[in-house]
Design an enzyme around this catalytic site. Sequence first.
Site, PDB file in Angstrom:
ATOM      1  N   ARG A   1      26.547  46.428  23.094  1.00 31.76           N
ATOM      2  CA  ARG A   1      26.922  45.797  24.616  1.00 31.76           C
ATOM      3  C   ARG A   1      27.288  44.387  24.413  1.00 31.76           C
ATOM      4  O   ARG A   1      27.000  43.309  25.517  1.00 31.76           O
ATOM      5  CB  ARG A   1      25.925  46.375  25.543  1.00 31.76           C
ATOM      6  CG  ARG A   1      26.270  45.941  27.052  1.00 31.76           C
ATOM      7  CD  ARG A   1      26.442  46.760  27.811  1.00 31.76           C
ATOM      8  NE  ARG A   1      25.365  47.860  28.106  1.00 31.76           N
ATOM      9  CZ  ARG A   1      23.868  47.758  27.838  1.00 31.76           C
ATOM     10  NH1 ARG A   1      23.180  46.544  28.927  1.00 31.76           N
ATOM     11  NH2 ARG A   1      22.668  48.530  27.957  1.00 31.76           N
TER      12      ARG A   1
ATOM     13  N   LYS B   1      47.101  39.157  28.502  1.00 31.21           N
ATOM     14  CA  LYS B   1      48.777  38.117  27.879  1.00 31.21           C
ATOM     15  C   LYS B   1      49.121  37.364  27.209  1.00 31.21           C
ATOM     16  O   LYS B   1      49.419  38.055  26.499  1.00 31.21           O
ATOM     17  CB  LYS B   1      48.681  37.134  29.343  1.00 31.21           C
ATOM     18  CG  LYS B   1      48.277  37.799  31.041  1.00 31.21           C
ATOM     19  CD  LYS B   1      49.305  39.335  31.698  1.00 31.21           C
ATOM     20  CE  LYS B   1      48.619  40.146  33.155  1.00 31.21           C
ATOM     21  NZ  LYS B   1      48.463  41.280  33.429  1.00 31.21           N
TER      22      LYS B   1
ATOM     23  N   ASP C   1      41.620  28.785  35.713  1.00 30.54           N
ATOM     24  CA  ASP C   1      42.042  30.446  35.126  1.00 30.54           C
ATOM     25  C   ASP C   1      43.185  29.721  34.258  1.00 30.54           C
ATOM     26  O   ASP C   1      44.397  29.488  35.063  1.00 30.54           O
ATOM     27  CB  ASP C   1      42.653  30.832  36.123  1.00 30.54           C
ATOM     28  CG  ASP C   1      43.686  32.507  35.754  1.00 30.54           C
ATOM     29  OD1 ASP C   1      44.045  32.465  34.655  1.00 30.54           O
ATOM     30  OD2 ASP C   1      42.906  33.580  36.794  1.00 30.54           O
TER      31      ASP C   1
ATOM     32  N   TYR D   1      46.407  34.269  41.038  1.00 31.30           N
ATOM     33  CA  TYR D   1      46.628  35.819  41.337  1.00 31.30           C
ATOM     34  C   TYR D   1      45.782  36.681  42.363  1.00 31.30           C
ATOM     35  O   TYR D   1      45.007  36.416  42.867  1.00 31.30           O
ATOM     36  CB  TYR D   1      46.295  36.508  39.910  1.00 31.30           C
ATOM     37  CG  TYR D   1      46.269  37.839  39.760  1.00 31.30           C
ATOM     38  CD1 TYR D   1      47.508  39.099  39.441  1.00 31.30           C
ATOM     39  CD2 TYR D   1      44.845  38.380  39.214  1.00 31.30           C
ATOM     40  CE1 TYR D   1      47.491  39.911  39.617  1.00 31.30           C
ATOM     41  CE2 TYR D   1      44.881  39.657  38.978  1.00 31.30           C
ATOM     42  CZ  TYR D   1      46.373  40.441  38.706  1.00 31.30           C
ATOM     43  OH  TYR D   1      46.832  42.244  38.445  1.00 31.30           O
TER      44      TYR D   1
HETATM   45  C1  LIG Z   1      46.732  34.324  36.804  1.00 33.25           C
HETATM   46  C2  LIG Z   1      45.284  35.786  36.321  1.00 33.25           C
HETATM   47  N1  LIG Z   1      44.404  35.325  35.771  1.00 33.25           N
HETATM   48  C3  LIG Z   1      43.661  36.678  36.201  1.00 33.25           C
HETATM   49  C4  LIG Z   1      44.464  38.482  35.918  1.00 33.25           C
HETATM   50  C5  LIG Z   1      44.051  39.306  35.754  1.00 33.25           C
HETATM   51  O1  LIG Z   1      43.993  39.652  33.584  1.00 33.25           O
HETATM   52  P1  LIG Z   1      43.517  41.041  33.567  1.00 33.25           P
HETATM   53  O2  LIG Z   1      44.759  42.596  33.989  1.00 33.25           O
HETATM   54  O3  LIG Z   1      43.642  41.142  32.004  1.00 33.25           O
HETATM   55  O4  LIG Z   1      42.257  41.871  34.297  1.00 33.25           O
HETATM   56  C6  LIG Z   1      45.791  38.272  35.672  1.00 33.25           C
HETATM   57  C7  LIG Z   1      46.939  39.741  35.951  1.00 33.25           C
HETATM   58  O5  LIG Z   1      47.875  39.409  35.821  1.00 33.25           O
HETATM   59  C8  LIG Z   1      46.534  36.938  35.737  1.00 33.25           C
HETATM   60  O6  LIG Z   1      48.240  36.769  36.083  1.00 33.25           O
END
Ligand SMILES: Cc1ncc(COP(=O)(O)O)c(C=O)c1O
Length: 399
Positions: free
Chosen positions: A61, A213, A188, A115
């Site tokens: 962890r 992604k 992000d 998101y």
């Molecule tokens: C722009 C963006 N940020 C964060 C996330 C969240 O990521 P995760 O699904 O790996 O938790 C996503 C998921 O689609 C996303 O498109």
Amino acid sequence: MKNPLQKSFQTRAVHAGERVPPAEYRPVSTPIWPTVGYLYESMDDLDAVFAGTKPGQVYLRYSNPTVEAFETAVADLEMAEAAQAYGSGMAAIHASLLAAGVKAGASVVTALDVYGATFSLLRSLFKSLDVNIRTVNVTDHAEVEAVLKETSAVVLFVESISNPLLKIADLPALADIAHRNGASLLVDSTFASPYLINPLKHGADFVIHSATKYLSGHGDVLAGVVATSKENKNKLFELNKLIGGVLGPFEAWLALRGLKTLPLRMKQQCQNAQQVAEWLTKHPRVKKVNYPGLVDHPQHALAKNLFGGKGCGGVLSFELDGADKAQVYRFMESLTICLPATTLGDVYSLVLHPATSSHRSLTADERARVGIPDGLVRLSAGIETAEDILSDLESALAK
Ligand SMILES: Cc1ncc(COP(=O)(O)O)c(C=O)c1O
């Protein structure tokens, strides 16, 4: 009497072949280290590792050699002092908000179109914990500044390329506005990936990726990562020891392997997205195309400038003219190369219906305010040949 050196079959089955001493040779690629604990020559050594006066590992962890290799690689690609990996992009976002000082009574200013789960994390979970959440249009810098001032927010949260409307955040300007008003800038950068931009170079304080992604790229691992300063990494590390949103060694290994082809994949995906976006603008069944690589996108010049002409990302969204949800679903089902899957950034081309997947957690009113109609489709270009993607779209649109 039994010879103490002669262990039973049962005991040997448990211990045989384990804990071989380190070899003289080094593997070329990073191995997977699926161990929770570590042995040291003495308890004093373990104590020193716990205290941080001797390098080493103590517990999964806390850290892990395969996970650390992934973190080192991401920090390098993001030109960051350090990185901290997580079991998902959402865990990375949550941790960054906490490390940036979000707590009861504090305010967060966020871009309106982020998101869906990020929006819900802020508007539902953090709000219920007495955090004041305000949304802004990040392309309106006067509005961003006014709301930061009014709320004395500790965080300005934006996506470098927004999901699903593909708006571009002017990071140097926003970093300046955030810092002048005492807020940290959290970016992000999942859609852009470090191939297109290094937000820290433009003044961001935390860069977050859903490594699920583009960083991993093959649709086979859920992962998140934050690139930041050493000081912030330390905060993230200490927080994660308590929260435990860690990335497993096998997932870290997959993500590290994916990273190696990031530039090759992104180059092809940017080219494919550009070609698809241009083609869609001419199609009679398509009302609107959102893609920063199109010359009439309001932030086309900004995107070219920020991304150094390397392309404008692999994701675009488009509105089918007069289509309701059922018609959009029929269109998506007719595709054979572009797969209807709830993710993006993979080697495969993928389509998604934001209103009922990525932004499903928003109310109809919230979606209307963000600008996500039922006819909107998001397309994440894969690494296939562009012509094959276009003919797939052509035949599905004809149906
Ligand atoms: C722009 C963006 N940020 C964060 C996330 C969240 O990521 P995760 O699904 O790996 O938790 C996503 C998921 O689609 C996303 O498109």
